[in-house]
Design an enzyme around this catalytic site. Sequence first.
Site, mmCIF file in Angstrom:
data_model
loop_
_atom_site.group_PDB
_atom_site.id
_atom_site.type_symbol
_atom_site.label_atom_id
_atom_site.label_comp_id
_atom_site.label_asym_id
_atom_site.label_seq_id
_atom_site.Cartn_x
_atom_site.Cartn_y
_atom_site.Cartn_z
ATOM 1 N N ARG A 136 -1.862 -5.658 -8.390
ATOM 2 C CA ARG A 136 -0.724 -6.532 -8.133
ATOM 3 C C ARG A 136 -0.569 -7.519 -9.290
ATOM 4 N NH1 ARG A 136 -3.026 -7.704 -2.260
ATOM 5 N NH2 ARG A 136 -4.862 -7.277 -3.510
ATOM 6 N N LYS A 166 -18.002 -5.309 6.131
ATOM 7 C CA LYS A 166 -16.704 -5.994 6.070
ATOM 8 C C LYS A 166 -16.103 -6.020 7.472
ATOM 9 C CE LYS A 166 -13.792 -5.962 1.964
ATOM 10 N NZ LYS A 166 -12.938 -5.119 1.108
ATOM 11 N N SER A 225 -2.855 -7.632 3.065
ATOM 12 C CA SER A 225 -3.089 -7.471 4.507
ATOM 13 C C SER A 225 -3.428 -8.816 5.135
ATOM 14 C CB SER A 225 -4.247 -6.503 4.750
ATOM 15 O OG SER A 225 -3.985 -5.261 4.165
ATOM 16 N N HIS A 241 0.850 -1.209 0.000
ATOM 17 C CA HIS A 241 0.000 0.000 0.000
ATOM 18 C C HIS A 241 0.879 1.250 0.000
ATOM 19 C CE1 HIS A 241 -3.155 -2.590 2.270
ATOM 20 N NE2 HIS A 241 -3.700 -2.313 1.115
HETATM 21 P P1 ADP Z 1 -10.057 -3.140 -0.431
HETATM 22 O O1 ADP Z 1 -10.845 -3.832 0.624
HETATM 23 O O2 ADP Z 1 -10.673 -1.836 -0.892
HETATM 24 O O3 ADP Z 1 -9.632 -3.995 -1.589
HETATM 25 P P2 ADP Z 1 -7.280 -3.186 0.436
HETATM 26 O O4 ADP Z 1 -6.676 -2.471 1.605
HETATM 27 O O5 ADP Z 1 -7.203 -4.662 0.418
HETATM 28 O O6 ADP Z 1 -8.767 -2.634 0.352
HETATM 29 O O7 ADP Z 1 -6.616 -2.658 -0.901
HETATM 30 C C1 ADP Z 1 -6.697 -1.317 -1.305
HETATM 31 C C2 ADP Z 1 -6.063 -1.191 -2.675
HETATM 32 O O8 ADP Z 1 -4.673 -1.443 -2.572
HETATM 33 C C3 ADP Z 1 -6.588 -2.167 -3.730
HETATM 34 O O9 ADP Z 1 -6.600 -1.518 -4.986
HETATM 35 C C4 ADP Z 1 -5.581 -3.276 -3.709
HETATM 36 O O10 ADP Z 1 -5.511 -3.928 -4.967
HETATM 37 C C5 ADP Z 1 -4.307 -2.489 -3.458
HETATM 38 N N1 ADP Z 1 -3.272 -3.303 -2.818
HETATM 39 C C6 ADP Z 1 -3.377 -4.148 -1.770
HETATM 40 N N2 ADP Z 1 -2.192 -4.725 -1.489
HETATM 41 C C7 ADP Z 1 -1.315 -4.237 -2.400
HETATM 42 C C8 ADP Z 1 0.068 -4.467 -2.684
HETATM 43 N N3 ADP Z 1 0.778 -5.359 -1.999
HETATM 44 N N4 ADP Z 1 0.624 -3.790 -3.706
HETATM 45 C C9 ADP Z 1 -0.116 -2.925 -4.429
HETATM 46 N N5 ADP Z 1 -1.408 -2.670 -4.245
HETATM 47 C C10 ADP Z 1 -2.006 -3.314 -3.245
#
Ligand code: ADP
Length: 162
Positions: free
Chosen positions: A91, A42, A129, A18
């Site tokens: 990703r 969620k 996460s 992130h």
């Molecule tokens: P959500 O529940 O909205 O998907 P996340 O916190 O899981 O929330 O992810 C937020 C954004 O960050 C999404 O677009 C996800 O694809 C991206 N994301 C999550 N992990 C990574 C990572 N390791 N590298 C790049 N982008 C990521």
Amino acid sequence: MSQTAVYPGSFDPLTKGHLDIIQRACRLFDHVIVAVSNNPIKKATFSVAERIAMVEGAVRDLPNADVDTFAGLLVDYLKTKRSRLLIRGLRAVSDMEYEFQLADMNRRLYREVETVFLMPDEQYTYLSSSIVKEVCARGASVDAFVPPGVARRLRRRFAVPG
Ligand code: ADP
């Protein structure tokens, strides 16, 4: 006109993946708001306040990044911030299906919105996460995957020494 981009997500918790996306967005746009979603449907591991605190700690040295929270429709939040730019991280191919669905729906709800997909450094391609939480809960170090403040909270949450 200064451009504000919004990077929404659960950030439950923030990972270095992130953070990599936030840093890239900060280089591209004048102002980046990291918007922590408050979605009662969620079930999150960390409260909104905890998730915000973790993001705040990690973006302290990025002068054009801010942290906020939103509930309800993301497009309504964007309108209140006078932004039409949505940042999402991509990703691997596995993200595409869901991300395209989301981008398409947001565009239907708000014609002027543009979703900008950013790709993280390849070391973060398989980082999420949820996998970080699993690894921490089983007692392994997560220092390589999350900022130090997040690692501390994870250890406390999962009662891991260190
Ligand atoms: P959500 O529940 O909205 O998907 P996340 O916190 O899981 O929330 O992810 C937020 C954004 O960050 C999404 O677009 C996800 O694809 C991206 N994301 C999550 N992990 C990574 C990572 N390791 N590298 C790049 N982008 C990521």
